[in-house]
Design a protein around this motif. Structure first.
Motif, short mmCIF file in Angstrom:
data_model
loop_
_atom_site.label_atom_id
_atom_site.label_comp_id
_atom_site.label_asym_id
_atom_site.label_seq_id
_atom_site.Cartn_x
_atom_site.Cartn_y
_atom_site.Cartn_z
N SER A 20 0.84 -1.21 0.00
CA SER A 20 0.00 0.00 0.00
C SER A 20 0.87 1.25 0.00
CB SER A 20 -0.88 0.05 1.24
OG SER A 20 -1.73 -1.04 1.26
N LEU B 193 1.07 4.26 -2.68
CA LEU B 193 0.98 5.66 -2.26
C LEU B 193 2.11 6.47 -2.90
CD1 LEU B 193 -0.80 7.19 -0.18
CD2 LEU B 193 1.10 6.94 1.39
N SER C 97 3.64 5.73 -5.60
CA SER C 97 3.39 5.79 -7.03
C SER C 97 2.30 6.82 -7.35
CB SER C 97 3.00 4.39 -7.47
OG SER C 97 2.52 4.39 -8.75
N SER C 98 1.33 7.01 -6.41
CA SER C 98 0.20 7.89 -6.69
C SER C 98 0.62 9.35 -6.85
CB SER C 98 -0.85 7.78 -5.59
OG SER C 98 -0.41 8.44 -4.42
N ILE C 99 1.82 9.69 -6.39
CA ILE C 99 2.28 11.07 -6.61
C ILE C 99 3.59 11.06 -7.40
CG2 ILE C 99 1.15 12.33 -4.72
CD1 ILE C 99 4.30 11.59 -3.65
N ASP C 100 3.80 9.93 -8.10
CA ASP C 100 4.94 9.81 -9.01
C ASP C 100 6.29 10.04 -8.31
OD1 ASP C 100 5.74 9.26 -11.67
OD2 ASP C 100 6.33 11.35 -11.91
N ALA C 101 6.48 9.39 -7.14
CA ALA C 101 7.78 9.46 -6.47
C ALA C 101 8.83 8.80 -7.37
CB ALA C 101 7.71 8.74 -5.13
N SER C 102 10.05 9.32 -7.38
CA SER C 102 11.08 8.78 -8.26
C SER C 102 11.56 7.42 -7.74
CB SER C 102 12.26 9.74 -8.33
OG SER C 102 12.87 9.80 -7.06
N GLU D 260 13.61 7.88 -4.70
CA GLU D 260 12.83 8.14 -3.48
C GLU D 260 12.23 6.85 -2.94
OE1 GLU D 260 11.24 12.73 -3.91
OE2 GLU D 260 10.33 11.20 -5.19
N ARG E 58 -8.59 2.94 -8.97
CA ARG E 58 -7.16 2.84 -9.28
C ARG E 58 -6.87 3.34 -10.69
NH1 ARG E 58 -3.78 -0.45 -6.75
NH2 ARG E 58 -3.08 -1.27 -8.72
N LEU F 40 -3.01 4.38 -11.37
CA LEU F 40 -2.24 3.24 -10.88
C LEU F 40 -2.50 2.00 -11.75
CD1 LEU F 40 -2.92 3.74 -7.06
CD2 LEU F 40 -0.80 4.25 -8.29
N ARG G 46 -1.07 12.62 -11.85
CA ARG G 46 -0.23 11.96 -10.84
C ARG G 46 1.12 12.69 -10.75
NH1 ARG G 46 2.69 7.05 -10.91
NH2 ARG G 46 2.82 7.20 -13.18
N LYS G 47 1.69 12.96 -11.92
CA LYS G 47 3.01 13.63 -11.96
C LYS G 47 2.92 15.03 -11.38
CE LYS G 47 5.40 11.10 -15.55
NZ LYS G 47 4.53 10.08 -16.14
N LYS H 254 0.95 15.91 -9.02
CA LYS H 254 0.47 15.77 -7.64
C LYS H 254 -0.89 16.44 -7.46
CE LYS H 254 3.67 15.72 -4.27
NZ LYS H 254 4.83 16.11 -3.45
N VAL I 24 -3.62 14.66 -7.33
CA VAL I 24 -4.52 13.65 -6.76
C VAL I 24 -3.96 13.15 -5.44
CG1 VAL I 24 -5.46 11.35 -7.11
CG2 VAL I 24 -5.30 12.92 -9.04
N PHE J 40 -4.24 10.28 -2.78
CA PHE J 40 -4.78 8.92 -2.74
C PHE J 40 -4.77 8.43 -1.29
CE2 PHE J 40 -4.21 4.25 -3.30
CZ PHE J 40 -5.35 4.00 -4.03
N PRO K 217 -5.24 4.94 0.62
CA PRO K 217 -5.45 3.50 0.45
C PRO K 217 -6.27 2.91 1.59
CG PRO K 217 -3.21 3.92 1.17
CD PRO K 217 -3.88 5.25 1.06
N LEU L 77 3.84 12.95 1.71
CA LEU L 77 3.54 13.20 0.29
C LEU L 77 4.11 14.55 -0.17
CD1 LEU L 77 -0.08 11.77 -0.06
CD2 LEU L 77 2.11 10.65 -0.46
N ASN M 196 8.65 13.79 -4.51
CA ASN M 196 8.39 14.52 -5.76
C ASN M 196 8.07 15.98 -5.44
OD1 ASN M 196 7.71 15.25 -8.37
ND2 ASN M 196 5.77 14.13 -8.41
N ARG N 104 -2.37 13.22 5.76
CA ARG N 104 -1.31 13.08 4.75
C ARG N 104 -1.85 13.44 3.36
NH1 ARG N 104 0.43 7.13 4.69
NH2 ARG N 104 -1.65 7.02 3.78
#
Lengths: 254, 256
Positions: free
Chosen positions: A149, A153, A155-160, A163, B50, B55, B74-75, B77, B79, B81, B83, B101, B105, B148
């Motif tokens: 999960s 999470l 991935s949902s904000i495109d962490a590199s 990261e 998803r 995702l 997503r890129k 930011k 959204v 999310f 879970p 969060l 990024n 968060r």
């Protein structure tokens, strides 16, 4: 200190004193030859008579252990991170890792000396080489255990990728890395002791021990053995303390 | 593609191998609107969520957020999310988890995101800033999860049954808290749930789904006044809506 904790300390002391007393008693009662087993009282008196050389040797061996384990850890983290990210690579590396684990290093020390040269380099190489598989397995397993999960999470904000590795996967691998470190201290110390004796070094506990053995000097041999054990114990205690402060959040430390 | 604010799902479908998880569905979520997806297990509501979050890619059709792809959202930011499990990082304190969060990024952070500490205080966790997740109850952990996501200041919040693991009383508290948090932000929310009470209390509209293959059976308007307060759950109108929603859900599942 809680009552349970102080009880634990009392029983640890009782166990230690009991072990030493039993050892002393057996050696005296059965009149065991010094080369086979030396009484703890005689080991202590040999050490106290002239501690300088043993302390120096222990320092040399400790350095070999620390250098070897540090190099091994860095290499293993790099390999482990790559294997955790690419499954085919993990499968491809299995034969090599298993081979390193199961091949007796006693057998190939001569090749190591021929390849990397005698002396410190051979010792550090062997310590690093034999401890890599446990570190790699711990890294791969630990990184894979990262909460799915949490990965989603990230991935949902495109962490590199960096990261994800640094902030999620590496902390997730810490508990298993500490376990591997405890195991590798024993393994690495064994490899260092043996390699020092075999790699034509002129100091280190292993070299002094080997020379003592060849002169049937039981006192010298057993003093190096006990010094090695104390070194291992100190290393274990150090790791346990670092683990306790680093992994306060983990269930193993609660 | 025209840049219309909101989420637009246009005949989006999803297959996993031979399994048709989601038949083509249409759904529009306007800016500031709260839409709930409700339905039995296996009706594809989480899959749809998803896909909106970027995702999962749709096998057919398309999804757009503010006229762009979910990936672009997503890129950027845009959204937040949430879970099903709180997914807090056990080595981070409550405050550090609330900031997570924003730390990742960070180049895409909004110019002035909400203050996580202020949000923690609003959800009653001000005193627990330095605590670790294992020191919190399940409800408190999920509150950190909400903070968060809200701390991101995102225009869209996607929530995947965030209160599923909580007991009934905590669950009711959490939906009241969520309504309170949502109202001032004007964020659009897509909320997946099994709970009729949650659906009615939180939503402007409820999309009722059915399984095999997953699809939307009906979209019901919830014309209850805002702001929504806990007392609303004792209102006859609330019961009537809950009951009509139950009937739609049962009919959709083939149990009349």
């Amino acid at each position: 200190m809680s009552e349970r904790r102080s009880n634990a300390v009392v029983w640890t002391v009782v166990g230690t004193v009991g072990l030493i007393a039993f050892w002393e008693l057996i050696v005296r009662a059965l009149d065991v030859r010094p080369m086979v087993l030396l009484a703890p009282s005689r080991i202590v008196s040999t050490f106290v008579d002239d501690p300088g050389p043993y302390v120096h040797d222990a320092w040399v061996t400790a350095q070999h252990l620390v250098y070897g384990l540090s190099i091994s850890l860095v290499i293993s983290l790099l390999i482990g991170a790559a294997l955790a990210a690419v499954r085919p690579l993990e499968h491809a590396s299995q034969p090599m890792l298993v081979l390193v684990m199961v091949t007796p290093w006693v057998a190939y020390i001569t090749s190591v000396v021929l390849i990397v040269g005698s002396g410190q380099r051979a010792v550090v190489f062997l310590v690093a080489f034999v401890t890599i598989p446990a570190f790699v397995y711990a890294t791969v397993g630990g990184m894979r255990s990262a909460d799915p999960s949490a990965r989603e999470l990230f991935s949902s904000i495109d962490a590199s990728r960096w990261e994800v590795l640094w902030r999620l996967r590496l902390p997730s691998a810490l508990p298993s890395l500490f376990t591997a470190m405890r195991f590798n201290i024993g393994l690495g110390l064994g490899a260092a002791y043996f390699a020092e004796g075999a790699a034509l070094r002129l100091d280190g506990l292993g070299d002094t021990g080997r020379r003592a053995a060849s002169f049937s000097d039981g006192e010298g041999l057993w003093t190096t053995i006990l010094c090695t054990a104390v070194l291992g114990l100190l290393a274990q205690v150090t790791v346990a303390l670092v683990e306790r402060s680093t992994l306060r959040w983990h269930q193993s430390q609660r | 593609m025209t840049s219309v604010p909101g989420i637009s799902v246009d005949r989006a479908s999803k297959r996993f191998g031979d399994l048709e998880a989601l038949a083509p569905v249409d759904l529009d979520v306007r800016a500031g609107e709260i839409v709930t997806l409700i339905g039995p297990s296996g009706c594809g509501k989480t899959t749809l969520l998803r896909m909106i979050a970027g995702l999962e890619r749709p096998s057919g059709g398309s999804i757009s957020i503010d006229g762009g792809t979910p990936d672009a959202a997503r890129k950027a930011k845009r959204v937040g999310f949430i879970p099903q499990s709180p997914a807090l990082l056990p080595w981070r304190t409550v405050e550090a988890n609330a900031r997570l969060l924003l730390d990742l990024n960070s180049g895409a952070n909004p110019p002035s995101p909400p203050d996580p500490i202020e949000l923690l205080e609003r959800v009653g966790l001000g005193e627990f800033r330095s605590a670790y997740p294992h020191e919190l109850s399940g409800g408190m952990q999920q509150r950190v999860g909400l903070v968060r996501a809200f701390a991101l200041g995102a225009r869209y919040l996607l929530m995947d049954e965030p209160f599923a693991a909580l007991d009934e009383i905590t669950r009711a508290d959490m939906r009241h808290l969520l309504a309170e948090l949502c109202e001032p932000t004007g964020a659009a929310v897509v909320f997946v749930t099994h709970s009729l009470a949650e659906a009615v209390f939180l939503s402007d509209r409820v999309a009722v789904m059915r399984p095999r293959p997953g699809s939307i059976v009906d979209v019901i308007d919830v014309d209850l006044p805002r702001p929504r307060r806990p007392e609303l759950e004792d209102d006859p109108k609330f019961f009537a809506l809950e009951s009509s929603l139950r009937t739609t859900l049962m009919t959709g599942a083939g149990r009349e």
